[in-house]
Design a protein around this motif. Structure first.
Motif, mmCIF file in Angstrom:
data_model
loop_
_atom_site.group_PDB
_atom_site.id
_atom_site.type_symbol
_atom_site.label_atom_id
_atom_site.label_comp_id
_atom_site.label_asym_id
_atom_site.label_seq_id
_atom_site.Cartn_x
_atom_site.Cartn_y
_atom_site.Cartn_z
ATOM 1 N N LEU A 286 50.613 6.495 46.275
ATOM 2 C CA LEU A 286 49.628 5.465 46.592
ATOM 3 C C LEU A 286 48.835 5.846 47.852
ATOM 4 O O LEU A 286 47.602 5.813 47.868
ATOM 5 C CB LEU A 286 50.344 4.132 46.786
ATOM 6 C CG LEU A 286 49.453 2.913 47.002
ATOM 7 C CD1 LEU A 286 49.890 1.791 46.076
ATOM 8 C CD2 LEU A 286 49.486 2.419 48.423
ATOM 9 N N ASP A 287 49.569 6.260 48.882
ATOM 10 C CA ASP A 287 48.908 6.588 50.148
ATOM 11 C C ASP A 287 47.963 7.772 50.015
ATOM 12 O O ASP A 287 46.925 7.830 50.670
ATOM 13 C CB ASP A 287 49.950 6.903 51.226
ATOM 14 C CG ASP A 287 50.769 5.679 51.590
ATOM 15 O OD1 ASP A 287 50.320 4.566 51.255
ATOM 16 O OD2 ASP A 287 51.853 5.836 52.178
ATOM 17 N N SER A 288 48.362 8.746 49.183
ATOM 18 C CA SER A 288 47.547 9.961 49.106
ATOM 19 C C SER A 288 46.446 9.836 48.057
ATOM 20 O O SER A 288 45.617 10.736 47.927
ATOM 21 C CB SER A 288 48.432 11.166 48.813
ATOM 22 O OG SER A 288 49.131 10.951 47.611
ATOM 23 N N ALA A 289 46.451 8.729 47.290
ATOM 24 C CA ALA A 289 45.447 8.596 46.231
ATOM 25 C C ALA A 289 44.042 8.498 46.813
ATOM 26 O O ALA A 289 43.066 8.969 46.210
ATOM 27 C CB ALA A 289 45.751 7.373 45.373
ATOM 28 N N GLY A 290 43.947 7.917 48.016
ATOM 29 C CA GLY A 290 42.635 7.775 48.640
ATOM 30 C C GLY A 290 41.956 9.133 48.861
ATOM 31 O O GLY A 290 40.746 9.263 48.704
ATOM 32 N N ASP A 291 42.780 10.146 49.200
ATOM 33 C CA ASP A 291 42.227 11.480 49.451
ATOM 34 C C ASP A 291 41.556 12.059 48.208
ATOM 35 O O ASP A 291 40.760 12.990 48.307
ATOM 36 C CB ASP A 291 43.342 12.434 49.895
ATOM 37 C CG ASP A 291 44.009 11.950 51.170
ATOM 38 O OD1 ASP A 291 43.394 11.108 51.849
ATOM 39 O OD2 ASP A 291 45.136 12.401 51.466
ATOM 40 N N LEU A 292 41.936 11.550 47.044
ATOM 41 C CA LEU A 292 41.366 12.086 45.808
ATOM 42 C C LEU A 292 39.908 11.638 45.636
ATOM 43 O O LEU A 292 39.168 12.214 44.850
ATOM 44 C CB LEU A 292 42.185 11.631 44.593
ATOM 45 C CG LEU A 292 43.618 12.159 44.523
ATOM 46 C CD1 LEU A 292 44.393 11.418 43.447
ATOM 47 C CD2 LEU A 292 43.616 13.652 44.224
ATOM 48 N N ARG A 293 39.542 10.594 46.363
ATOM 49 C CA ARG A 293 38.167 10.073 46.333
ATOM 50 C C ARG A 293 37.730 9.717 44.917
ATOM 51 O O ARG A 293 36.622 10.018 44.483
ATOM 52 C CB ARG A 293 37.203 11.105 46.916
ATOM 53 C CG ARG A 293 37.485 11.436 48.371
ATOM 54 C CD ARG A 293 36.537 12.492 48.870
ATOM 55 N NE ARG A 293 36.609 12.660 50.301
ATOM 56 C CZ ARG A 293 37.480 13.471 50.916
ATOM 57 N NH1 ARG A 293 38.349 14.162 50.212
ATOM 58 N NH2 ARG A 293 37.472 13.562 52.220
ATOM 59 N N ILE A 294 38.666 9.133 44.179
ATOM 60 C CA ILE A 294 38.322 8.689 42.824
ATOM 61 C C ILE A 294 38.241 7.168 42.861
ATOM 62 O O ILE A 294 39.214 6.535 43.286
ATOM 63 C CB ILE A 294 39.399 9.111 41.800
ATOM 64 C CG1 ILE A 294 39.652 10.616 41.894
ATOM 65 C CG2 ILE A 294 38.986 8.729 40.392
ATOM 66 C CD1 ILE A 294 40.914 11.041 41.191
ATOM 67 N N PRO A 295 37.140 6.587 42.463
ATOM 68 C CA PRO A 295 37.036 5.124 42.545
ATOM 69 C C PRO A 295 38.004 4.431 41.565
ATOM 70 O O PRO A 295 38.366 5.012 40.568
ATOM 71 C CB PRO A 295 35.598 4.826 42.189
ATOM 72 C CG PRO A 295 35.028 6.059 41.611
ATOM 73 C CD PRO A 295 35.896 7.218 42.001
#
Lengths: 295, 443
Positions: A286-295
């Protein structure tokens, strides 16, 4: 005294001889050139082959090659010049979107595909309304033949699931059960799996997760669990990603200790996580999902 | 080499049987000894000295038996028994028992029983060294019993010719035992592995009970299956080995359970320890002391760890309680006595299953729901779903009824076809579950 029939003794003896003959034929005629099961005894070979999707995969590939008609005229050389490098990587996004804040609802259109470690996450640490297609013992080779169910769908195959439902993001977390195979074969089957997923879900972003490390003692128990081997496979998996519609995340950056192994206090058998480990893993995803920059 | 290995089933056994059944009857004892020693060497993972110790101790027992018979020399018997005790204690204590030759506790107890009975003048010691050696080293019972009553062992020294009936019935027993071990026990082991994989502190209370049930069944069908295989192999060679399990889970008390569980070990302790100490004939205080001594040694026999002493101590208290108070009450009930027995026997296996004290307390905490918290309160439903069939089969097979039914149909073609299918299903699991880089199912 009632006469005792010969049925059982005869059946066991005759079937054993037949299995031995079949095993010898498979071992020395069919599998030897492919270097499959060189060390196995002939009684085990037929059963191992039946159960081993990786070996079956190789056999099928060989059989298909043999079935192709031999070329009767010289092959036409490929039209594109193979040495010409593409000027711009086609899948790279033109501008990088900002890192986004991800909440659990981000996972509502996520599918996780994985083996027993993903089963652990499914059972102990579900993320949002994500769905899980996972099964104990799933390999890259048998993923397409595996049946699995989750709370929103009945037991089905991956192909059916991907045909019937649509997902925005698909995590694939496989490979620990395959790490004894030659890396080329393993990556071939990974590519087959990606092809299937892409064909059925052309618009979803596929996220490949590295093979999670095992504990130090587990790594020493067999060569294929060694970190050198697992890291080498992970490099190949990373190379399958293109940074656009196929991404790669390395879980070991987070979970591995300074020597690169799964910490001993997180696992009972050196491979699977304790329940709180699954929760921490899900939190990391969950925390690292933001780094994927996928909306 | 285990009975449930491809090497044993398809290599050692057929080769041995072929030689054993073809050669003239007078050579069979020699072949048996050679076969048993090779079996032991193959079982030893390169520890060839195991076979040496077995051969030397067998020969010593033979000569000791002859020397004891000349006159009832108590000191000599004491010397032999202390030697055996020292040998066993040395290996059990030395480096935590990892150098203990497989089956040593079994064969040394067998030898001790023989010498004690010779000393008690129960029979004339065996004079035929080959026959004696063949029986003491007999490979079907070498690694895990059953232990033999010495008189029965000596009867076996008189030469046996297996009939076709023996061979057929033995093969049937062998396949049933193999199936129980491979198709049931080993797979139930997968369920018992779950709590420790997920962490004892994270499982729900029903899941803890499910896990304990799985361990209980795994242990029973593993040992029961093994014992049936041993009996079957003995029968195929023309010898009747004693039954080691007599439907223990049908018992109505813990005392009865241990008359039905690992029968031959219990019989040994009764015959050579409990009764010589006075048994129950010297008043209630002495009886309790004798029971305590027997259970202390039973615990030590299983292992020197504190967990085995805890296991034995718990059982000993239950048995003393039954003898003093509860036994009479239990006899008046029909259902409650069985519920009580299964319940306390389940609890008694906890220290057997979990050696580490801290982990054991956490597990007990989850079992009664007073510490930790379930990470998934419905985990038991997932496991139950995966293992429902195996658990149900296990429960049914733990009752005496399937055996009764089996006795009725064992000579039918249906029974043979069923065993044929079970045999190959077991072989499939054995062949594919091996440690192998190209196949490992467990993840």
């Amino acid at each position: 005294m009632k006469k005792i029939p010969l049925t059982l003794v005869c059946m066991i003896v005759i079937s054993s001889v037949l299995v031995a003959c079949l095993g010898a034929y498979l071992k020395y005629e069919v599998l030897k050139p492919l270097d499959i099961f060189p060390e196995e005894n002939i009684m085990s070979v037929p059963f191992k082959l039946l159960a081993d999707h990786g070996a079956m995969y190789t056999l099928r590939a060989v059989a298909q090659e043999e079935l192709l008609p031999p070329p009767t005229e010289p092959l036409v050389p490929p039209t594109q010049a193979p040495t010409e490098p593409p000027t711009v990587p086609p899948t790279e996004p033109p501008t990088e979107p900002p890192v986004i804040e991800v909440e659990e609802s981000w996972f509502d259109d996520v599918l996780f595909i994985g083996d027993s470690r993903t089963v652990g996450m499914r059972d102990y640490a579900r993320l949002g309304n994500a769905e899980y297609f996972c099964s104990v013992g799933m390999t890259l080779f048998n993923a397409e033949n595996t049946w699995a169910g989750d709370k929103n769908f009945q037991s089905t195959t991956l192909e059916n699931l991907l045909t019937e439902r649509s997902y925005g993001k698909i995590y694939i977390i496989l490979g620990i059960n395959d790490c004894g195979y030659p890396h080329d074969t393993l990556i071939d089957s990974y590519e087959d799996l990606l092809k299937l997923v892409r064909e059925k879900q052309p618009d979803s972003v596929i996220i490949l997760q590295s093979i999670m490390a095992v504990s130090k003692s587990k790594a020493r128990s067999a060569w294929y669990f060694g970190m050198d081997n697992i890291n080498a496979i992970n490099e190949r998996i990373a190379a399958l990603a293109d940074g656009g519609m196929i991404r790669y995340v390395d879980v070991n950056e987070w979970i591995a200790n300074e020597d690169g192994y799964l910490p001993n206090d997180m696992t009972g058998d050196g491979c699977h996580l304790f329940a709180d480990g699954y929760q921490a893993w899900a939190q990391w995803i969950l925390d690292s999902a933001g780094d994927l920059r996928i909306p | 080499m285990q009975f449930n290995s491809i090497e044993f089933l398809f290599c050692f056994l057929p080769l041995f049987l072929a030689v054993y059944l073809i050669i003239p009857a007078r050579l069979r004892n020699a072949v048996l000894i050679l076969g048993s020693l090779s079996f032991y060497v193959l079982s030893g993972n390169g520890n060839y000295w195991w076979a040496g110790i077995l051969a030397v101790s067998t020969a010593l027992t033979y000569f000791a038996g002859l020397s004891l018979a000349k006159s009832g020399r108590g000191k000599l018997l004491a010397l032999y028994l202390s030697l055996m005790g020292l040998l066993l204690a040395f290996f059990k204590l030395y480096a935590g028992g990892i150098y203990l030759p497989a089956g040593m506790s079994f064969y040394l107890f067998q030898m001790a029983a023989y010498l004690i009975d010779v000393y008690r003048l129960k029979f004339v010691p065996e004079r035929d060294l080959l026959a004696f050696g063949a029986q003491l080293t007999f490979f079907p019972k070498l690694l895990s019993g059953p232990m033999m009553d010495p008189r029965r062992l000596q009867l076996h020294c008189r030469y046996c010719t297996p009939t076709y009936e023996d061979f057929h019935d033995g093969l049937q027993e062998l396949i049933i035992g193999l199936s129980l071990k491979v198709l049931l026990a080993n797979r139930l082991g997968g369920l018992w592995a779950q709590p420790s994989l997920i962490g004892y502190e994270h499982i729900s209370t029903p899941a803890a009970w499910l896990g304990l049930m799985a361990f209980t069944m795994q242990l029973y069908f593993d040992f029961y299956g093994y014992s049936l295989m041993a009996m079957g192999l003995g029968r195929m060679l023309g010898y009747d080995l004693p039954r080691n399990f007599d439907d223990p889970y049908a018992a109505g008390s813990v005392s009865e359970f241990y008359r039905r569980w690992h029968v031959t070990l219990g019989a040994w302790f009764r015959e050579y320890l409990y009764i010589p100490l006075g048994g129950s004939r010297k008043g209630i205080k002495r009886t309790i002391l004798n029971l305590a001594v027997v259970w202390l040694f039973t615990g030590l026999w299983h292992g020197v760890g504190g967990n085995y002493l805890l296991w034995a101590g718990f059982l000993c208290l239950l048995i003393i309680n039954e003898r003093l108070w509860l036994g009479a009450l239990l006899k008046k009930t029909h259902v409650i006595c069985h519920v009580y027995t299964v319940f306390v026997i389940l609890l008694s296996w906890i220290p057997f299953a979990i050696g580490d004290w801290n982990r054991m307390t956490v597990f007990v905490g989850r079992l009664f729901g007073f510490c930790g918290q379930a990470a998934n309160p419905r985990d038991y439903a997932i496991w139950g779903n995966d293992y429902a069939l195996l658990l149900a089969v296990g429960v049914v097979l733990a009752t005496p009824f399937p055996r009764k039914l089996w006795e009725k149909i064992r000579r039918s073609t249906l029974a043979d076809v069923m065993l044929f299918v079970l045999f190959w299903a077991a072989v499939y699991l054995i062949a594919t579950a091996a440690q192998d880089p190209f196949l490992y199912f467990q993840y």
